[in-house]
Design an enzyme around this catalytic site. Structure first.
Site, PDB file in Angstrom:
ATOM      1  N   LYS A 149      67.920  -8.126  64.436  1.00 57.19           N
ATOM      2  CA  LYS A 149      66.760  -8.683  65.263  1.00 57.19           C
ATOM      3  C   LYS A 149      66.653 -10.235  65.430  1.00 57.19           C
ATOM      4  O   LYS A 149      66.536 -10.871  66.444  1.00 57.19           O
ATOM      5  CB  LYS A 149      65.428  -8.299  64.725  1.00 57.19           C
ATOM      6  CG  LYS A 149      64.081  -8.637  65.599  1.00 57.19           C
ATOM      7  CD  LYS A 149      64.146  -8.025  66.940  1.00 57.19           C
ATOM      8  CE  LYS A 149      62.732  -8.569  67.597  1.00 57.19           C
ATOM      9  NZ  LYS A 149      63.216  -8.596  69.001  1.00 57.19           N
ATOM     10  N   SER A 187      87.441 -24.491  83.234  1.00 55.67           N
ATOM     11  CA  SER A 187      86.617 -23.325  82.699  1.00 55.67           C
ATOM     12  C   SER A 187      85.664 -22.806  83.635  1.00 55.67           C
ATOM     13  O   SER A 187      86.096 -22.415  84.668  1.00 55.67           O
ATOM     14  CB  SER A 187      86.096 -23.791  81.273  1.00 55.67           C
ATOM     15  OG  SER A 187      85.773 -22.453  80.529  1.00 55.67           O
TER      16      SER A 187
END
Lengths: 289, 513
Positions: A160, A114
């Site tokens: 948010k 990865s």
């Protein structure tokens, strides 16, 4: 009768003359040669996941290699399952910068998966062992929480607190995957012998298979990597130095806080202990979930 | 060759430097131009546009109950499948949740369809038997699984339950089964390899107006059953990495019922229902669940009626306090809406009814009795006189011509003409003189039986209504039978299709205490 030719002053090599015109410049030249940098290959070890602390150490070593006149090439000794996307990308870009002036060769020891392979792709040449684990190209991440409002916490917008809509998350993941694919294709070029959709399956290959598929360039050891680095840097009679010391680092990161998951028996595993996007190979992730 | 002193000096100076360089360096290093991914050039496909669906108004048809399983560790909440539930309700369906209360066979009596979304805990043998019977009787079963919700985890890890295993046990009698896989497409997908796009659909009404669907992680189904949707060419099953006619949703007919298996619950959740035509499919699924015209059978007793019911006494039966009390008990047992049960001699042919009658054939009851194939005056065989011998009786049953011992299924046919009942008067019409109460009658599946202490309950389905017939020898026995049915349902009865023959227990009509 003997003809006497007059001896020119300039061709008269008395000892003082030799000392003045030959030995003295020679000494000066010898002294001057001492200022010529002795070629050194810097070794950077990545024997860890790529997270903020390890990435910081890596970047410091890469910067030191780039700024050093002695360091003519770098061998990245890789044994990493990857890590966070951002930290991996930071290191990747630093390696790319280094590669503009000095060749970088990666030698995969145990695993380059990865994010680890993402970094490997930034190098000029990749060695691995036949039994090394290579690949696992892709990104994983945890879907953000379903947006909600809380009684005691006020925020100024719906995302948010939650970051993004869940659908945006999957798009972001897909974008990172495409970026990873680009990095692999840019790094490996026409040496790569895999179709995109096969590459993106996220499989991890043995070093032998990785060689066949063009994910690496050769099977070899660290000394093979040093030879290759020297060849690419056009140096010989070089020395080898650990960049960790050259970069002035003192203590290796021993406790990567907030990254590894500690199981009940106290064993750390390469599982991110926080949410986010990762270029990370996590065998048996499903068992831990 | 003459070398001037300055040249010699210069050469002497350069020589060690050159030697040093040659010693350490062999040429010009090969460096590559740095290239990094260009993220700004990455163009990601946006999700397929959702098809706007205006929820239809509630139709004026009969109410259908959709029983939703929440008892088997279902890995989905009702709020998650809210889009489906809203569609069910908008189509006139009533959501009934099967959780901890009641046994499934009882709950299914009132249901037209049973939805089991992502069950994890095993169904009991009784539950599976109830489901099988429910589908046989015309019920619709929908089982949904999801590979993203396939295993239950606990703090100590995987506890070994698989949703596919549980669902496959339920679906086994219907020859449907999920593969323990997930479908993916590396090339043409909806933002992620596991989000597959489907464009091949059957002509089944479940797929009406569906042109594109997105499955957000789905199981495929094994070969049997009729595919409702087939995946695109590049879609692969994770188990065998093959792509051959994979289908994540199938349907099959089973007796009078239908069974649908769907390998993805996500498409009916709020997050994903708006992708492509997913919500069109969800609407179709809601319609499938609610439009079931399942004919109630006597096995559903006492939950046979949902709307207004007329009690229609006939013959010598008179309405008195005892009968009203008995009917009240029956109303409670039948769980019909309060106020929906009325007593009237006139029965509209659109309204369900409960006909109370003795074994005396009258103009009102004749057609119903004929439909139920009850023979009130069976022809006795010549050797019938020897009644004391059970052996001879059984032989006699076999030789009867009027009613064979093994009768074909007396599935009621709508032979009753509404006009015949519309003229019904109470207590009975003068010219409608009932025949004498017979000592013996012939009942399908039983043969000739004595009427003493006998009650018969029959259900006749007409085009638009159901008629429940309750028969006994006398009005008192009818009341006793009603009370018995109210408390014990058909426990003391032998049920043969839509006809139950009951033994009326002595004193069952006596008030408690």
């Amino acid at each position: 009768m003997t003809d006497e030719h007059p001896v020119s002053k300039s061709t008269t090599w008395s000892f003082p003359t030799i000392a003045l015109w030959i030995i003295f410049p020679l000494v000066l030249g010898f002294i001057g040669s001492l200022f010529i940098p002795r070629p050194t290959i810097g070794l950077i070890y990545l024997n860890d996941a790529i997270f903020s602390s390890s990435a910081k150490d890596l970047i410091q070593q890469i910067s030191a290699a780039r700024n050093s006149n002695e360091i003519r090439a770098v061998v990245l000794v890789m044994n990493s399952p990857g890590g966070t996307v951002t930290d991996t990308e930071s290191v990747y870009r630093e390696i790319e910068n280094l590669r503009q002036s000095k060749p970088v060769v990666t030698v995969i020891e145990g695993i380059s998966a990865s994010g680890g392979y993402y970094l490997s792709c930034a190098s000029d040449y990749i060695f691995a062992k036949a039994s090394s684990e290579v690949g696992n190209i892709g990104v994983i991440g945890t879907q953000p929480e379903k947006p909600a409002v809380l009684e005691n916490i006020y925020s100024t917008g719906p995302y948010k607190m939650w970051g993004m809509p869940r659908d945006s998350f999957s798009r972001e993941l897909e974008m990172l995957k495409q970026g990873f694919l680009q990095a692999v294709k840019l790094g490996r070029g026409n040496r790569l012998k895999m179709a995109d959709e096969v590459l993106l399956r996220g499989e991890i290959y043995s070093g032998g298979d990785a060689l066949r598929l063009g994910l690496i360039d050769d099977l070899g050891s660290q000394s093979d990597a040093l030879k290759k680095a020297a060849e690419l840097a056009a140096i010989r009679n070089y020395s080898v130095k650990d960049m960790f010391e050259i970069a002035g680092l003192k203590v290796k990161t021993v406790e990567p806080m907030g990254f590894f998951l500690k199981d009940k028996s106290g064993v750390d595993s390469a599982y991110p202990a926080r949410a986010g996007n990762f270029m990370l190979y996590i065998p048996g992730l499903g068992d831990i979930q | 060759m003459k070398i001037s002193k300055p040249v010699a000096a210069l050469l002497s100076f350069i020589l060690p430097i050159v030697l040093t360089i040659v010693w350490f360096y062999s040429g010009i290093p090969k460096v590559n131009k740095s290239t990094v991914p260009d993220f700004s050039s990455i163009d990601l496909a946006q999700p397929p546009l959702s098809t706007l669906v205006v929820l239809p108004e509630s139709p004026k048809t009969s109410i259908t109950n959709v029983l939703i399983d929440m008892k088997h560790g279902n890995m989905v909440s009702l709020s998650e499948i809210d889009p489906l539930l809203r569609n069910i309700e908008s189509l006139g369906g009533v959501i009934d949740v099967y959780k901890e209360d009641g046994d499934l066979s009882t709950r299914l009596k009132t249901a037209s369809a049973f939805l089991s979304p992502v069950p994890m805990n095993s169904f009991t043998a009784e539950e599976m038997k109830a489901i099988l019977s429910f589908v046989e009787r015309g019920g619709r079963l929908v089982v949904v699984t999801d590979p993203t919700r396939n295993t239950l985890f606990s703090d100590s890890g995987n506890i070994g339950l698989s949703g596919v295993d549980t669902a496959n046990l339920v679906l086994e009698p219907f020859d449907l089964s999920f593969k323990d896989d997930y479908l993916y497409d590396m090339v043409e997908n909806e933002g992620n390899f596991r989000n597959i796009i489907m464009t091949n659909f059957s002509t089944n009404s479940l797929m009406k107006d569906v042109k594109v669907m997105v499955i957000y992680g789905g199981h495929s189904l094994n070969a049997s059953g009729i595919s409702l949707a087939t995946v695109n060419k590049g879609t692969i099953s994770s188990t065998d990495e093959q792509s051959t006619n994979l289908s994540p949703m199938k349907i099959t007919d089973f007796h009078k019922g239908q069974v649908v298996a769907i390998g993805d619950i996500s498409l009916m959740t709020g997050q994903y229902v708006q992708s492509a035509d997913n919500q069109v499919f969800v609407r179709n699924l809601a319609r499938f669940l609610t439009e079931s015209n399942r004919e109630k059978t006597l096995a559903e007793f006492p939950y046979l009626f949902k709307q207004d019911v007329v009690i229609q006494p006939t013959g010598k039966l008179k309405v008195d306090g005892e009968l009203i009390s008995a009917i009240s008990n029956l109303e409670n047992a039948m769980d019909v809406k309060v106020g929906s049960l009325t007593i009237s001699q006139v029965a509209d042919d659109k309204i369900d009814r409960i006909m109370l009658t003795t074994f005396e054939s009258s103009k009102v009851t004749k057609a119903i009795i004929e439909t139920l194939k009850i023979d009130l005056s069976p022809e006795l065989p010549l050797n019938e006189e020897n009644e004391e011998s059970e052996e001879s009786t059984s032989e006699a049953h076999e030789t009867k011509t009027a009613t064979p011992t093994v009768t074909p299924s007396p599935t009621p046919t709508p032979t009753v003409k509404p006009d015949e009942t519309r003229e019904t008067e109470f207590p009975f019409i003068e010219d409608d003189i009932p025949s004498e109460n017979p000592d013996e009658i012939s009942v399908p599946g039983l043969g000739i039986v004595k009427t003493d202490g006998l009650g018969v309950v029959g259900l006749v389905q007409e085009n638009d209504r159901s008629t429940l017939v309750i028969m006994a020898t006398t009005p008192e026995k009818i009341q006793e039978l009603i009370n018995q049915l109210s408390t014990e349902n058909l426990k003391n009865c032998l049920i043969h299709d839509n006809l139950a023959t009951c033994r009326i227990s002595a004193g069952s009509s006596e008030p408690e205490g």
